[in-house]
Every structure is written in structure tokens, then in C-alpha cells.
Design an enzyme around this catalytic site. Sequence first.
Site, PDB file in Angstrom:
ATOM      1  N   ASP A  19       0.825  -1.216   0.000  1.00 33.49           N
ATOM      2  CA  ASP A  19       0.000   0.000   0.000  1.00 33.49           C
ATOM      3  C   ASP A  19       0.853   1.258   0.000  1.00 33.49           C
ATOM      4  OD1 ASP A  19      -1.946  -1.873   0.291  1.00 33.49           O
ATOM      5  OD2 ASP A  19      -2.857  -0.999   2.084  1.00 33.49           O
ATOM      6  N   SER A 140      -8.345  -2.784   9.700  1.00 35.43           N
ATOM      7  CA  SER A 140      -8.519  -3.973   8.857  1.00 35.43           C
ATOM      8  C   SER A 140      -9.860  -4.654   9.085  1.00 35.43           C
ATOM      9  CB  SER A 140      -7.394  -4.949   9.202  1.00 35.43           C
ATOM     10  OG  SER A 140      -7.670  -6.219   8.687  1.00 35.43           O
ATOM     11  N   GLU A 142     -10.135  -7.641   9.290  1.00 32.32           N
ATOM     12  CA  GLU A 142      -9.852  -8.728  10.231  1.00 32.32           C
ATOM     13  C   GLU A 142     -10.411  -8.409  11.620  1.00 32.32           C
ATOM     14  OE1 GLU A 142      -7.962 -11.888  10.187  1.00 32.32           O
ATOM     15  OE2 GLU A 142      -8.758 -11.642   8.177  1.00 32.32           O
ATOM     16  N   TYR A 163      -2.931 -10.458  15.396  1.00 35.61           N
ATOM     17  CA  TYR A 163      -2.913  -9.315  14.468  1.00 35.61           C
ATOM     18  C   TYR A 163      -4.212  -8.527  14.580  1.00 35.61           C
ATOM     19  CZ  TYR A 163      -3.509  -6.848  10.003  1.00 35.61           C
ATOM     20  OH  TYR A 163      -3.773  -5.897   9.043  1.00 35.61           O
ATOM     21  N   LYS A 167      -5.009  -4.727  15.832  1.00 34.36           N
ATOM     22  CA  LYS A 167      -5.628  -3.695  14.981  1.00 34.36           C
ATOM     23  C   LYS A 167      -6.846  -3.082  15.693  1.00 34.36           C
ATOM     24  CE  LYS A 167      -3.303  -3.322  11.058  1.00 34.36           C
ATOM     25  NZ  LYS A 167      -2.602  -2.097  10.669  1.00 34.36           N
ATOM     26  N   ARG A 198       1.629  -7.430  -4.212  1.00 36.41           N
ATOM     27  CA  ARG A 198       1.266  -8.066  -2.950  1.00 36.41           C
ATOM     28  C   ARG A 198       2.403  -8.967  -2.466  1.00 36.41           C
ATOM     29  NH1 ARG A 198      -1.580  -7.953   1.729  1.00 36.41           N
ATOM     30  NH2 ARG A 198      -3.616  -8.950   1.575  1.00 36.41           N
TER      31      ARG A 198
HETATM   32  P1  NAP Z   1       2.771  -4.942   3.790  1.00 35.67           P
HETATM   33  O1  NAP Z   1       2.962  -5.062   2.309  1.00 35.67           O
HETATM   34  O2  NAP Z   1       3.030  -6.116   4.664  1.00 35.67           O
HETATM   35  O3  NAP Z   1       3.685  -3.717   4.274  1.00 35.67           O
HETATM   36  C1  NAP Z   1       3.906  -3.460   5.635  1.00 35.67           C
HETATM   37  C2  NAP Z   1       4.888  -2.326   5.776  1.00 35.67           C
HETATM   38  O4  NAP Z   1       5.132  -2.101   7.175  1.00 35.67           O
HETATM   39  C3  NAP Z   1       6.248  -2.557   5.123  1.00 35.67           C
HETATM   40  O5  NAP Z   1       6.718  -1.357   4.586  1.00 35.67           O
HETATM   41  C4  NAP Z   1       7.105  -2.979   6.304  1.00 35.67           C
HETATM   42  O6  NAP Z   1       8.480  -2.741   6.125  1.00 35.67           O
HETATM   43  C5  NAP Z   1       6.539  -2.039   7.370  1.00 35.67           C
HETATM   44  N1  NAP Z   1       6.886  -2.452   8.735  1.00 35.67           N
HETATM   45  C6  NAP Z   1       6.864  -3.688   9.261  1.00 35.67           C
HETATM   46  N2  NAP Z   1       7.288  -3.653  10.542  1.00 35.67           N
HETATM   47  C7  NAP Z   1       7.589  -2.367  10.822  1.00 35.67           C
HETATM   48  C8  NAP Z   1       8.126  -1.704  11.950  1.00 35.67           C
HETATM   49  N3  NAP Z   1       8.462  -2.368  13.049  1.00 35.67           N
HETATM   50  N4  NAP Z   1       8.295  -0.360  11.891  1.00 35.67           N
HETATM   51  C9  NAP Z   1       8.005   0.319  10.747  1.00 35.67           C
HETATM   52  N5  NAP Z   1       7.522  -0.258   9.628  1.00 35.67           N
HETATM   53  C10 NAP Z   1       7.322  -1.598   9.667  1.00 35.67           C
HETATM   54  O7  NAP Z   1       1.280  -4.444   4.111  1.00 35.67           O
HETATM   55  P2  NAP Z   1       0.211  -3.756   3.149  1.00 35.67           P
HETATM   56  O8  NAP Z   1      -0.605  -4.819   2.512  1.00 35.67           O
HETATM   57  O9  NAP Z   1       0.857  -2.722   2.356  1.00 35.67           O
HETATM   58  O10 NAP Z   1      -0.748  -3.086   4.238  1.00 35.67           O
HETATM   59  C11 NAP Z   1      -0.524  -1.759   4.714  1.00 35.67           C
HETATM   60  C12 NAP Z   1      -1.229  -1.582   6.050  1.00 35.67           C
HETATM   61  O11 NAP Z   1      -2.634  -1.825   5.890  1.00 35.67           O
HETATM   62  C13 NAP Z   1      -0.781  -2.527   7.151  1.00 35.67           C
HETATM   63  O12 NAP Z   1      -0.896  -1.843   8.366  1.00 35.67           O
HETATM   64  C14 NAP Z   1      -1.793  -3.648   7.107  1.00 35.67           C
HETATM   65  O13 NAP Z   1      -1.882  -4.288   8.347  1.00 35.67           O
HETATM   66  C15 NAP Z   1      -3.045  -2.876   6.752  1.00 35.67           C
HETATM   67  N6  NAP Z   1      -4.085  -3.594   6.014  1.00 35.67           N
HETATM   68  C16 NAP Z   1      -3.773  -4.272   4.872  1.00 35.67           C
HETATM   69  C17 NAP Z   1      -4.785  -4.866   4.157  1.00 35.67           C
HETATM   70  C18 NAP Z   1      -4.503  -5.601   2.867  1.00 35.67           C
HETATM   71  O14 NAP Z   1      -5.375  -6.366   2.427  1.00 35.67           O
HETATM   72  N7  NAP Z   1      -3.386  -5.363   2.213  1.00 35.67           N
HETATM   73  C19 NAP Z   1      -6.116  -4.778   4.598  1.00 35.67           C
HETATM   74  C20 NAP Z   1      -6.373  -4.047   5.763  1.00 35.67           C
HETATM   75  C21 NAP Z   1      -5.355  -3.447   6.456  1.00 35.67           C
HETATM   76  P3  NAP Z   1       9.463  -3.836   5.422  1.00 35.67           P
HETATM   77  O15 NAP Z   1       9.253  -3.654   3.933  1.00 35.67           O
HETATM   78  O16 NAP Z   1      10.800  -3.437   5.879  1.00 35.67           O
HETATM   79  O17 NAP Z   1       9.015  -5.181   5.886  1.00 35.67           O
HETATM   80  O1  F7E Z   2      -5.449 -15.152   3.691  1.00 42.79           O
HETATM   81  C1  F7E Z   2      -6.685 -18.578   3.478  1.00 42.79           C
HETATM   82  C2  F7E Z   2      -6.432 -18.008   4.861  1.00 42.79           C
HETATM   83  O2  F7E Z   2      -3.144 -14.364   4.223  1.00 42.79           O
HETATM   84  C3  F7E Z   2      -6.732 -15.097   3.126  1.00 42.79           C
HETATM   85  C4  F7E Z   2      -3.742  -9.171   5.317  1.00 42.79           C
HETATM   86  O3  F7E Z   2      -3.440  -8.189   4.366  1.00 42.79           O
HETATM   87  O4  F7E Z   2      -6.064  -9.129   4.726  1.00 42.79           O
HETATM   88  C5  F7E Z   2      -4.936  -9.972   4.848  1.00 42.79           C
HETATM   89  O5  F7E Z   2      -5.190 -11.008   5.792  1.00 42.79           O
HETATM   90  C6  F7E Z   2      -7.471 -16.403   3.396  1.00 42.79           C
HETATM   91  C7  F7E Z   2      -7.419 -16.848   4.863  1.00 42.79           C
HETATM   92  O6  F7E Z   2      -5.046 -12.712   4.004  1.00 42.79           O
HETATM   93  C8  F7E Z   2      -3.588 -20.151   2.428  1.00 42.79           C
HETATM   94  O7  F7E Z   2      -6.653 -18.975   5.867  1.00 42.79           O
HETATM   95  C9  F7E Z   2      -5.701 -20.668   2.479  1.00 42.79           C
HETATM   96  O8  F7E Z   2      -8.679 -17.298   5.258  1.00 42.79           O
HETATM   97  O9  F7E Z   2      -4.178 -13.769   1.993  1.00 42.79           O
HETATM   98  P1  F7E Z   2      -4.351 -14.003   3.445  1.00 42.79           P
HETATM   99  P2  F7E Z   2      -5.830 -12.398   5.372  1.00 42.79           P
HETATM  100  O10 F7E Z   2      -5.495 -13.354   6.437  1.00 42.79           O
HETATM  101  O11 F7E Z   2      -7.268 -12.241   5.023  1.00 42.79           O
HETATM  102  C10 F7E Z   2      -6.466  -8.478   5.933  1.00 42.79           C
HETATM  103  C11 F7E Z   2      -7.651  -7.611   5.621  1.00 42.79           C
HETATM  104  C12 F7E Z   2      -5.360  -7.787   6.619  1.00 42.79           C
HETATM  105  O12 F7E Z   2      -5.560  -6.785   7.288  1.00 42.79           O
HETATM  106  C13 F7E Z   2      -4.041  -8.490   6.662  1.00 42.79           C
HETATM  107  O13 F7E Z   2      -2.995  -7.568   6.919  1.00 42.79           O
HETATM  108  O14 F7E Z   2      -6.825 -17.426   2.651  1.00 42.79           O
HETATM  109  N1  F7E Z   2      -5.573 -19.405   2.962  1.00 42.79           N
HETATM  110  N2  F7E Z   2      -4.486 -21.149   2.155  1.00 42.79           N
HETATM  111  C14 F7E Z   2      -4.283 -19.057   2.934  1.00 42.79           C
HETATM  112  N3  F7E Z   2      -3.665 -17.898   3.286  1.00 42.79           N
HETATM  113  C15 F7E Z   2      -2.311 -17.853   3.124  1.00 42.79           C
HETATM  114  N4  F7E Z   2      -1.661 -16.694   3.441  1.00 42.79           N
HETATM  115  N5  F7E Z   2      -1.588 -18.903   2.639  1.00 42.79           N
HETATM  116  C16 F7E Z   2      -2.183 -20.084   2.284  1.00 42.79           C
HETATM  117  O15 F7E Z   2      -1.519 -21.018   1.862  1.00 42.79           O
END
Ligand code: NAP
Ligand code: F7E
Length: 348
Positions: A19, A140, A142, A163, A167, A198
Site C-alpha cells: 500500500d 482492517s 480482520e 494481528y 488492529k 502483494r
Molecule cells: P505490507 O505489504 O506487509 O507492508 C507493511 C509495511 O510495514 C512494510 O513497509 C514494512 O516494512 C513495514 N513495517 C513492518 N514492521 C515495521 C516496523 N516495526 N516499523 C516500521 N515499519 C514496519 O502491508 P500492506 O498490505 O501494504 O498493508 C498496509 C497496512 O494496511 C498494514 O498496516 C496492514 O496491516 C493494513 N491492512 C492491509 C490490508 C490488505 O489487504 N493489504 C487490509 C487491511 C489493512 P518492510 O518492507 O521493511 O518489511
Molecule cells: O489469507 C486462506 C487463509 O493471508 C486469506 C492481510 O493483508 O487481509 C490480509 O489477511 C485467506 C485466509 O489474508 C492459504 O486462511 C488458504 O482465510 O491472503 P491471506 P488475510 O489473512 O485475510 C487483511 C484484511 C489484513 O488486514 C491483513 O494484513 O486465505 N488461505 N491457504 C491461505 N492464506 C495464506 N496466506 N496462505 C495459504 O496457503
Amino acid sequence: MHGNEKTKKALISGITGQDGSYLAEFLLAKNYEVHGIVRRASTFNTERIDNLYVDSHKENAKFFLHYGDLSNSSNLRHIIDKVKPDEIYNLGAQSHVRVSFDQPEYTADIVATGTLRLLDTLHDYIVASNKEVKIYQAGSSEMFGSTPPPQNESTPFHPRSPYAVSKVAAHWYGINYREAYDMFVCNGILFNHESPRRGETFVTKKITRALGRIKYGLQENLYLGNIDAKRDWGFAGDYVEAMWLMLQQDKPDDYVVATGEIHSVKELLIEAARICELDWEKYVKIDSRYYRPTEVDALQGDATKTKDALGWTPKTDFKALVKLMMEHDLELARKEALLKEDANEKNK
Ligand code: NAP
Ligand code: F7E
């Protein structure tokens, strides 16, 4: 922008993440000066933002990186003092749900307490500088956990992982600082959003990456966990606009960001395999190590409030998202196969 309008400064934690990279691009296109917090690592961790880097000595530089970590308050204070941001986007997190069961304490320290550190540091800065700074907190879906879909801003939270609990804490810290100190804090409650950028261990990318490699003979099998879980998957590029819109309103508030479409992991697998013309059942195996001790079965967002208040709508539906990711990863696998072939030729 009008000639006399001041350039806005944004500070992004988590700028190296999925993001963070889309948001930085989005804000630079809006003529912001963008500052990002980067963790020191022994290998490069800036791959997603390398295209944005401009030598900071250049006069037109608008993109700056600062070493920092959400575990370190004095360092956050130093960065805020130096940057003097107008807007902060707190995207930094240990964001993997399964990993949060292995590292619960670390996850809580960064996701929950890290947010508190940032809010409290920002509060001190606002008091000292008398400047208004708006902050976006990356909440999130979640947080809804086992509460049945559809979920909106009034749906009760029932988090199902360290997690998600962290959040929820961060969400309430945000509300508390808003109510206690009148700070402009917005909580985005974002449902899953994906892209070619991703992280490779999230299920969408794991599937598209593996199917691409299987198609080109680089991998034999794909091991997954619970493929019956259902999610509301959108495109990250669309979702960063909603983050920004939240901070452009007159009053701070909390918003759900989602597509409203729900699909199972199995449906995603079928759609991605259809694009590759592969019979997924031949290659996919279930491995219980990818199961979570407590699963979130179904998430589907109701983003009516966000659509009405911010005028935001997602532009990319499920099929378009899978196509985007699958085509990207097929191309990646094609290049990987070519390189391997070249190396084999040279070794003959
Ligand atoms: P991501 O790809 O896992 O990126 C996480 C970022 O946080 C990376 O830049 C990482 O740095 C940094 N980070 C990790 N530990 C840290 C620390 N101790 N201090 C400072 N920075 C740190 O996540 P994303 O998908 O872009 O998501 C962005 C935010 O939205 C996160 O807070 C996530 O929980 C939240 N979120 C994501 C989703 C989704 O579906 N993607 C949905 C809802 C909420 P490094 O590159 O060094 O690891
Ligand atoms: O899993 C199932 C797993 O890890 C989605 C993060 O960005 O979105 C993300 O969290 C689903 C789950 O995402 C595998 O059990 C099956 O039900 O892609 P995921 P997540 O857990 O929904 C939320 C909104 C966030 O905030 C989080 O930061 O897929 N699943 N088999 C699997 N998941 C993974 N990772 N790997 C598998 O092999």
C-alpha cells in the site's frame, strides 16, 4: 494546484509495503512532498518504491526516505520534527495474520503499541508546534473476525488473531486520541486488497505466482490451507485513494473500504487457473500448516457510507483483479524460465 498554494507534506510509515508504494505514487501525482519511514535491513527492502527515488540533492526532489521503526518513539519524534508533515499515513505493520500466531508479542508491539507511539508522539508535536496534522490509521476487516457478513462501520468487532486484536486496539487508540485531544484521526477499515505488488505469502499472490511457475514448468505443486475461506478482494491501487479522501474531509471519521463482492479462495484458484488454462486440481495440495488456530470464515464489506460521504467507488472487480495479477505473474514466470534456459545453455 494554484501558484500560491503550499506544497503539502505527507509522511508514510510502511512505505516499502504494497500500500505504501501505491500511496506514495498517488500522492506524488497530486504534487505532495512524500516522506517515508524505512526499516534498516541487511538486504534491500525498497524494491516497490525504487522507481520513485530521485536523488534528494536535486532541486526537484519530492520523495525522501528516513530510517525508522514503529518500535522506537524517540526516532518517530525526530522524524516528525524534521519533516513537519501535514498528513501522516500509518501503514507500517507486521501484517501477516498467520505469522501473528507465531509472533504475537512482536505483532502487538508494532501494530497496537506502535500506533500508540505514533499518536502520542504526534500529540506532543501538535501541542508544541500548534500545527494541525491529520493522521490515517490502517485498520482492517480482520477486526470483524467471526462477526457474520456483510460488515459495516457499526458491526461489532470479534477479532480472531493476535494481528486482529492489535488492529482493534490501534483503532480504539485512534478514537481515544480523537475524542481526548480533538486530533484529526481517521480509521480506515479496509477489506483485503491485492495487486501484482502483494507480498508473496498472502493467498492471492501465492496462487498467481505458483500457477505462473507451474505453467512454465518451474514448480510442481502449490500447497494451501483452508480454501473454503471467503474474502472481499479489491485492488490496492483503488484503495489508497480512499485513504487520502478520508483526510480531505472537514471532520475525522471511520470508514469501511470494500468492493461488496465475496468469493472463496477456491473460486480465486479456479479463476486464476482458467486464465492459465491449467487444471488446478492436478497441482494443488492441502497442507495443514497453512491453517490458522482460529480462522476468519467470511468477510464482505458494506462500503455504503464511504461511497456516500467520500464519493469513492472501487474501479476493479474480482475478475479484473485476478486477471491483472495472473497476467503479471505469467509474464514473470516466462522471464524466469527464459533465464533458466539461458543458464542451462551456457553450462552445456
Ligand atoms: P505490507 O505489504 O506487509 O507492508 C507493511 C509495511 O510495514 C512494510 O513497509 C514494512 O516494512 C513495514 N513495517 C513492518 N514492521 C515495521 C516496523 N516495526 N516499523 C516500521 N515499519 C514496519 O502491508 P500492506 O498490505 O501494504 O498493508 C498496509 C497496512 O494496511 C498494514 O498496516 C496492514 O496491516 C493494513 N491492512 C492491509 C490490508 C490488505 O489487504 N493489504 C487490509 C487491511 C489493512 P518492510 O518492507 O521493511 O518489511
Ligand atoms: O489469507 C486462506 C487463509 O493471508 C486469506 C492481510 O493483508 O487481509 C490480509 O489477511 C485467506 C485466509 O489474508 C492459504 O486462511 C488458504 O482465510 O491472503 P491471506 P488475510 O489473512 O485475510 C487483511 C484484511 C489484513 O488486514 C491483513 O494484513 O486465505 N488461505 N491457504 C491461505 N492464506 C495464506 N496466506 N496462505 C495459504 O496457503
